[in-house]
Design a protein around this motif. Structure first.
Motif, PDB file in Angstrom:
ATOM      1  N   LEU A  78       0.899  -1.178  -0.055  1.00 16.42           N
ATOM      2  CA  LEU A  78      -0.033   0.033  -0.077  1.00 16.42           C
ATOM      3  C   LEU A  78       0.879   1.294  -0.133  1.00 16.42           C
ATOM      4  O   LEU A  78       1.867   1.279   0.841  1.00 16.42           O
ATOM      5  N   ASP A  79       0.350   2.215  -0.876  1.00 17.12           N
ATOM      6  CA  ASP A  79       1.108   3.498  -0.897  1.00 17.12           C
ATOM      7  C   ASP A  79       0.296   4.363  -0.264  1.00 17.12           C
ATOM      8  O   ASP A  79      -0.613   5.206  -0.730  1.00 17.12           O
ATOM      9  N   THR A  80       0.300   4.267   1.273  1.00 18.03           N
ATOM     10  CA  THR A  80      -0.690   5.063   2.264  1.00 18.03           C
ATOM     11  C   THR A  80       0.170   6.652   2.090  1.00 18.03           C
ATOM     12  O   THR A  80       1.123   6.866   2.050  1.00 18.03           O
ATOM     13  N   PRO A  81      -1.098   7.511   2.200  1.00 14.93           N
ATOM     14  CA  PRO A  81      -0.693   8.890   2.087  1.00 14.93           C
ATOM     15  C   PRO A  81       0.240   9.499   3.222  1.00 14.93           C
ATOM     16  O   PRO A  81       0.059   8.654   4.254  1.00 14.93           O
ATOM     17  N   ASP A  82       0.998  10.540   3.016  1.00 12.75           N
ATOM     18  CA  ASP A  82       1.863  10.977   4.238  1.00 12.75           C
ATOM     19  C   ASP A  82       0.866  11.295   5.300  1.00 12.75           C
ATOM     20  O   ASP A  82      -0.332  11.786   5.244  1.00 12.75           O
ATOM     21  N   GLY A  83       1.393  10.760   6.719  1.00 15.92           N
ATOM     22  CA  GLY A  83       0.491  11.033   7.840  1.00 15.92           C
ATOM     23  C   GLY A  83      -0.343   9.947   8.210  1.00 15.92           C
ATOM     24  O   GLY A  83      -1.224   9.780   9.117  1.00 15.92           O
ATOM     25  N   PHE A  84      -0.489   8.945   7.164  1.00 13.43           N
ATOM     26  CA  PHE A  84      -1.235   7.625   7.559  1.00 13.43           C
ATOM     27  C   PHE A  84      -0.464   6.399   7.782  1.00 13.43           C
ATOM     28  O   PHE A  84       0.559   6.233   7.196  1.00 13.43           O
ATOM     29  N   LYS A  85      -1.220   5.322   8.374  1.00 15.19           N
ATOM     30  CA  LYS A  85      -0.530   3.967   8.212  1.00 15.19           C
ATOM     31  C   LYS A  85      -1.394   3.017   8.327  1.00 15.19           C
ATOM     32  O   LYS A  85      -2.356   3.388   8.395  1.00 15.19           O
ATOM     33  N   ALA A  86      -0.811   1.845   7.630  1.00 10.10           N
ATOM     34  CA  ALA A  86      -1.653   0.819   7.516  1.00 10.10           C
ATOM     35  C   ALA A  86      -1.492  -0.495   8.502  1.00 10.10           C
ATOM     36  O   ALA A  86      -0.188  -0.575   8.750  1.00 10.10           O
ATOM     37  N   GLU A  87      -2.620  -1.134   9.070  1.00 13.67           N
ATOM     38  CA  GLU A  87      -2.422  -2.063   9.852  1.00 13.67           C
ATOM     39  C   GLU A  87      -3.311  -3.349   9.691  1.00 13.67           C
ATOM     40  O   GLU A  87      -4.272  -2.824   8.771  1.00 13.67           O
ATOM     41  N   LEU A  88      -2.851  -4.651  10.165  1.00 12.02           N
ATOM     42  CA  LEU A  88      -3.646  -5.777   9.610  1.00 12.02           C
ATOM     43  C   LEU A  88      -4.313  -5.701  11.194  1.00 12.02           C
ATOM     44  O   LEU A  88      -3.952  -6.326  12.155  1.00 12.02           O
ATOM     45  N   ILE A  89      -6.047  -5.506  11.140  1.00 12.06           N
ATOM     46  CA  ILE A  89      -6.723  -5.699  12.590  1.00 12.06           C
ATOM     47  C   ILE A  89      -7.819  -6.608  12.140  1.00 12.06           C
ATOM     48  O   ILE A  89      -8.635  -6.249  11.310  1.00 12.06           O
ATOM     49  N   ARG A  90      -8.064  -7.671  13.025  1.00 13.67           N
ATOM     50  CA  ARG A  90      -9.267  -8.440  12.840  1.00 13.67           C
ATOM     51  C   ARG A  90      -9.699  -8.926  11.327  1.00 13.67           C
ATOM     52  O   ARG A  90     -10.752  -9.001  10.834  1.00 13.67           O
ATOM     53  N   GLY A  91      -8.437  -9.261  10.749  1.00 16.82           N
ATOM     54  CA  GLY A  91      -8.470  -9.587   9.116  1.00 16.82           C
ATOM     55  C   GLY A  91      -8.814  -8.760   8.389  1.00 16.82           C
ATOM     56  O   GLY A  91      -9.130  -9.026   7.141  1.00 16.82           O
TER      57      GLY A  91
ATOM     58  N   SER B 243      -5.143   4.440   9.267  1.00 16.69           N
ATOM     59  CA  SER B 243      -5.503   5.371  10.034  1.00 16.69           C
ATOM     60  C   SER B 243      -4.576   6.531  10.113  1.00 16.69           C
ATOM     61  O   SER B 243      -3.424   6.171   9.679  1.00 16.69           O
ATOM     62  N   ARG B 244      -4.736   7.522  10.686  1.00 16.70           N
ATOM     63  CA  ARG B 244      -3.916   8.672  10.796  1.00 16.70           C
ATOM     64  C   ARG B 244      -2.601   8.413  11.925  1.00 16.70           C
ATOM     65  O   ARG B 244      -2.994   7.833  12.946  1.00 16.70           O
ATOM     66  N   TRP B 245      -1.689   8.862  11.662  1.00 15.95           N
ATOM     67  CA  TRP B 245      -0.384   8.986  12.657  1.00 15.95           C
ATOM     68  C   TRP B 245      -0.898  10.069  13.717  1.00 15.95           C
ATOM     69  O   TRP B 245      -1.846  10.817  13.515  1.00 15.95           O
ATOM     70  N   SER B 246      -0.436   9.867  14.784  1.00 14.60           N
ATOM     71  CA  SER B 246      -0.671  10.786  16.063  1.00 14.60           C
ATOM     72  C   SER B 246      -0.657  12.403  15.549  1.00 14.60           C
ATOM     73  O   SER B 246       0.008  12.790  14.831  1.00 14.60           O
ATOM     74  N   LYS B 247      -1.398  13.069  16.224  1.00 13.57           N
ATOM     75  CA  LYS B 247      -1.561  14.545  16.417  1.00 13.57           C
ATOM     76  C   LYS B 247      -0.361  15.244  16.808  1.00 13.57           C
ATOM     77  O   LYS B 247       0.509  14.385  17.720  1.00 13.57           O
TER      78      LYS B 247
ATOM     79  N   ALA C 287       9.683   4.533  14.959  1.00 19.84           N
ATOM     80  CA  ALA C 287       9.721   4.625  13.754  1.00 19.84           C
ATOM     81  C   ALA C 287       8.548   3.748  13.020  1.00 19.84           C
ATOM     82  O   ALA C 287       8.009   2.433  13.779  1.00 19.84           O
ATOM     83  N   PRO C 288       7.965   3.816  11.780  1.00 26.63           N
ATOM     84  CA  PRO C 288       6.762   3.061  11.239  1.00 26.63           C
ATOM     85  C   PRO C 288       7.155   1.620  10.906  1.00 26.63           C
ATOM     86  O   PRO C 288       6.928   1.672   9.748  1.00 26.63           O
ATOM     87  N   PHE C 289       7.135   0.791  11.674  1.00 27.04           N
ATOM     88  CA  PHE C 289       7.390  -0.544  11.338  1.00 27.04           C
ATOM     89  C   PHE C 289       6.122  -1.379  11.979  1.00 27.04           C
ATOM     90  O   PHE C 289       5.700  -1.186  12.936  1.00 27.04           O
TER      91      PHE C 289
ATOM     92  N   TYR D  61       0.558  -5.009  13.618  1.00 23.80           N
ATOM     93  CA  TYR D  61       0.563  -3.798  14.056  1.00 23.80           C
ATOM     94  C   TYR D  61       1.530  -3.048  13.899  1.00 23.80           C
ATOM     95  O   TYR D  61       2.728  -3.416  13.829  1.00 23.80           O
ATOM     96  N   GLY D  62       1.509  -1.570  13.787  1.00 25.94           N
ATOM     97  CA  GLY D  62       2.394  -0.628  13.750  1.00 25.94           C
ATOM     98  C   GLY D  62       2.280   0.161  14.756  1.00 25.94           C
ATOM     99  O   GLY D  62       1.736   1.216  14.889  1.00 25.94           O
ATOM    100  N   PRO D  63       2.755  -0.168  16.171  1.00 29.61           N
ATOM    101  CA  PRO D  63       2.769   0.775  17.243  1.00 29.61           C
ATOM    102  C   PRO D  63       3.308   1.918  17.363  1.00 29.61           C
ATOM    103  O   PRO D  63       4.276   2.465  16.595  1.00 29.61           O
ATOM    104  N   ASP D  64       2.778   2.929  18.171  1.00 34.36           N
ATOM    105  CA  ASP D  64       3.155   4.363  18.238  1.00 34.36           C
ATOM    106  C   ASP D  64       4.549   4.331  18.710  1.00 34.36           C
ATOM    107  O   ASP D  64       5.294   5.161  18.186  1.00 34.36           O
TER     108      ASP D  64
END
Length: 190
Positions: A26-39, A44-48, A75-77, A88-91
């Motif tokens: 996925l090429d998520t827009p700047d400021g967003f992350k992708a995770e695999l949750i409940r299949g 969702s957005r990165w933190s404010k 770092a977003p891993f 998951y990509g933890p904060d």
């Protein structure tokens, strides 16, 4: 994009590895992350900006007490939990540095010694439910920094049924973090 997490349902074969590959591609827009949750793939957005101070304070305090050869990072891993079919990509996380020697874009969850999630309107349910359940079987310490209720909860002592210990304090109070950290966290800057 809205503040609310948006599930993307895969229309093809629904295996964990295929979904994980899709997340990687996925090429998520700047400021967003992708995770695999409940299949589902959830974007969702990165933190404010207001999350920076507590996140930075927690990171700096944990650095002095992290287990040997573990890094404290934001770092977003993605960390993969194949038994639970989650990634998951933890904060914020503390992980064995050797986890980052592998190729690819996701690390094995066994490397984690601590995870911290900073709740938002869009992630709060996943942080308190899905992630609590999955982390509670493997990760020694899980911190939920509840930005809406202005509290921090330390969950520890994982078991096949989830965490056996849980302590909550309001921002401004000290929170004790058990082994392998065995330290107090000053939440005054939170």
């Amino acid at each position: 994009m809205t503040e609310q997490a948006t599930p993307i349902v895969d229309q093809g074969e629904r295996t964990f590895d295929r979904l994980l590959r899709t997340v990687e591609e996925l090429d998520t827009p700047d400021g967003f992350k992708a995770e695999l949750i409940r299949g589902k793939i959830v974007v969702s957005r990165w933190s404010k900006l207001r999350y920076y101070r507590p996140m930075s304070s927690l990171r700096e305090q944990l650095k002095a007490h992290a287990p040997e050869k573990h890094v404290v990072e934001i770092a977003p891993f993605l960390f993969r939990f194949p038994d639970a079919e989650r990634a998951y990509g933890p904060d914020l996380y503390v992980a064995d540095v050797s986890a980052f020697d592998a190729e690819g874009r996701h690390a094995e969850a066994e490397a984690l010694s601590l995870v911290a999630e900073f709740t938002s309107v869009s992630t709060r349910d996943a942080d308190w439910e899905d992630k609590l359940q999955v982390y509670g079987r493997l990760v020694p310490v899980y911190l939920v920094v509840d930005m809406q209720d202005r509290e921090i909860t330390c969950c520890s002592d994982p078991s096949p049924h989830g965490y056996r210990s849980r302590t909550t304090v309001s921002f401004g109070q000290e929170l004790r973090i058990p082994a392998p950290f065995d330290c107090g966290i000053d939440t005054g800057d939170f």
